[in-house]
Design a protein around this motif. Structure first.
Motif, PDB file in Angstrom:
ATOM      1  N   ALA A  54       0.838  -1.202   0.000  1.00 18.60           N
ATOM      2  CA  ALA A  54       0.000   0.000   0.000  1.00 18.60           C
ATOM      3  C   ALA A  54       0.874   1.254   0.000  1.00 18.60           C
ATOM      4  CB  ALA A  54      -0.932  -0.007   1.210  1.00 18.60           C
ATOM      5  N   ALA A  55       1.963   1.228   0.752  1.00 11.19           N
ATOM      6  CA  ALA A  55       2.860   2.381   0.787  1.00 11.19           C
ATOM      7  C   ALA A  55       3.520   2.586  -0.568  1.00 11.19           C
ATOM      8  CB  ALA A  55       3.912   2.184   1.873  1.00 11.19           C
ATOM      9  N   VAL A  56       3.908   1.494  -1.207  1.00 12.44           N
ATOM     10  CA  VAL A  56       4.518   1.604  -2.528  1.00 12.44           C
ATOM     11  C   VAL A  56       3.510   2.135  -3.539  1.00 12.44           C
ATOM     12  CG1 VAL A  56       5.481   0.235  -4.432  1.00 12.44           C
ATOM     13  CG2 VAL A  56       6.281  -0.132  -2.098  1.00 12.44           C
ATOM     14  N   ARG A  57       2.284   1.662  -3.462  1.00 10.18           N
ATOM     15  CA  ARG A  57       1.251   2.162  -4.390  1.00 10.18           C
ATOM     16  C   ARG A  57       1.022   3.665  -4.190  1.00 10.18           C
ATOM     17  NH1 ARG A  57      -1.463  -2.834  -3.204  1.00 10.18           N
ATOM     18  NH2 ARG A  57      -1.281  -4.194  -5.017  1.00 10.18           N
ATOM     19  N   ARG A  58       0.990   4.109  -2.938  1.00 13.27           N
ATOM     20  CA  ARG A  58       0.804   5.544  -2.676  1.00 13.27           C
ATOM     21  C   ARG A  58       1.946   6.353  -3.277  1.00 13.27           C
ATOM     22  NH1 ARG A  58      -0.757   3.691   2.411  1.00 13.27           N
ATOM     23  NH2 ARG A  58       1.294   4.188   3.263  1.00 13.27           N
ATOM     24  N   VAL A  59       3.174   5.854  -3.123  1.00 15.74           N
ATOM     25  CA  VAL A  59       4.329   6.575  -3.666  1.00 15.74           C
ATOM     26  C   VAL A  59       4.253   6.620  -5.181  1.00 15.74           C
ATOM     27  CG1 VAL A  59       6.835   6.449  -3.945  1.00 15.74           C
ATOM     28  CG2 VAL A  59       5.817   6.122  -1.697  1.00 15.74           C
ATOM     29  N   MET A  60       3.860   5.499  -5.792  1.00 20.78           N
ATOM     30  CA  MET A  60       3.835   5.437  -7.254  1.00 20.78           C
ATOM     31  C   MET A  60       2.670   6.214  -7.850  1.00 20.78           C
ATOM     32  SD  MET A  60       5.066   1.535  -7.896  1.00 20.78           S
ATOM     33  CE  MET A  60       5.090   1.694  -9.665  1.00 20.78           C
ATOM     34  N   GLU A  61       1.586   6.408  -7.102  1.00 20.83           N
ATOM     35  CA  GLU A  61       0.425   7.129  -7.613  1.00 20.83           C
ATOM     36  C   GLU A  61       0.638   8.641  -7.595  1.00 20.83           C
ATOM     37  OE1 GLU A  61      -2.781   5.723  -5.252  1.00 20.83           O
ATOM     38  OE2 GLU A  61      -3.006   3.859  -6.390  1.00 20.83           O
ATOM     39  N   ARG A  62       1.579   9.088  -6.799  1.00 18.10           N
ATOM     40  CA  ARG A  62       1.845  10.525  -6.773  1.00 18.10           C
ATOM     41  C   ARG A  62       2.404  10.977  -8.120  1.00 18.10           C
ATOM     42  NH1 ARG A  62       5.602  11.587  -1.794  1.00 18.10           N
ATOM     43  NH2 ARG A  62       5.391   9.431  -1.182  1.00 18.10           N
ATOM     44  N   SER A  63       2.156  12.208  -8.440  1.00 17.52           N
ATOM     45  CA  SER A  63       2.684  12.728  -9.706  1.00 17.52           C
ATOM     46  C   SER A  63       4.192  12.939  -9.576  1.00 17.52           C
ATOM     47  CB  SER A  63       2.001  14.050 -10.071  1.00 17.52           C
ATOM     48  OG  SER A  63       2.332  15.027  -9.111  1.00 17.52           O
ATOM     49  N   ALA A  64       4.854  12.829 -10.689  1.00 16.25           N
ATOM     50  CA  ALA A  64       6.303  12.995 -10.702  1.00 16.25           C
ATOM     51  C   ALA A  64       6.646  14.451 -10.377  1.00 16.25           C
ATOM     52  CB  ALA A  64       6.855  12.633 -12.071  1.00 16.25           C
TER      53      ALA A  64
END
Length: 82
Positions: A8-18
């Motif tokens: 879940a933490a990885v998904r949150r990081v990856m969903e953020r915009s660059a």
């Protein structure tokens, strides 16, 4: 932190915009990269030139000193007066 929380933490990081890249970053990177390539090419040319100069100096030394020629023997006196 268990596996589900990590995912879940990885998904949150990856969903953020660059993050936004500064506008002049690409041009600066290209300029520095070109300068680095020119410096490396100049250093390579200088090393080849030094290697060539060393080879020429060695060849000239070898031609003048002739280290392959055996020196004359000095243990026996010359035969004179026979």
């Amino acid at each position: 932190m268990n596996r589900a929380e990590r995912e879940a933490a990885v998904r949150r990081v990856m969903e953020r915009s660059a993050p936004r890249v500064p506008p002049g970053l690409y041009a600066e990177a290209v300029r520095r990269g070109g300068r680095l390539l020119r410096r490396r090419a100049a250093a390579r040319r200088l090393l080849w030139l030094l290697l060539l100069a060393a080879a020429v100096a060695f060849a000239l030394w070898a031609l003048t000193v002739q280290p392959w020629v055996e020196p004359p023997s000095e243990t026996t006196p010359p035969l004179t007066g026979w």
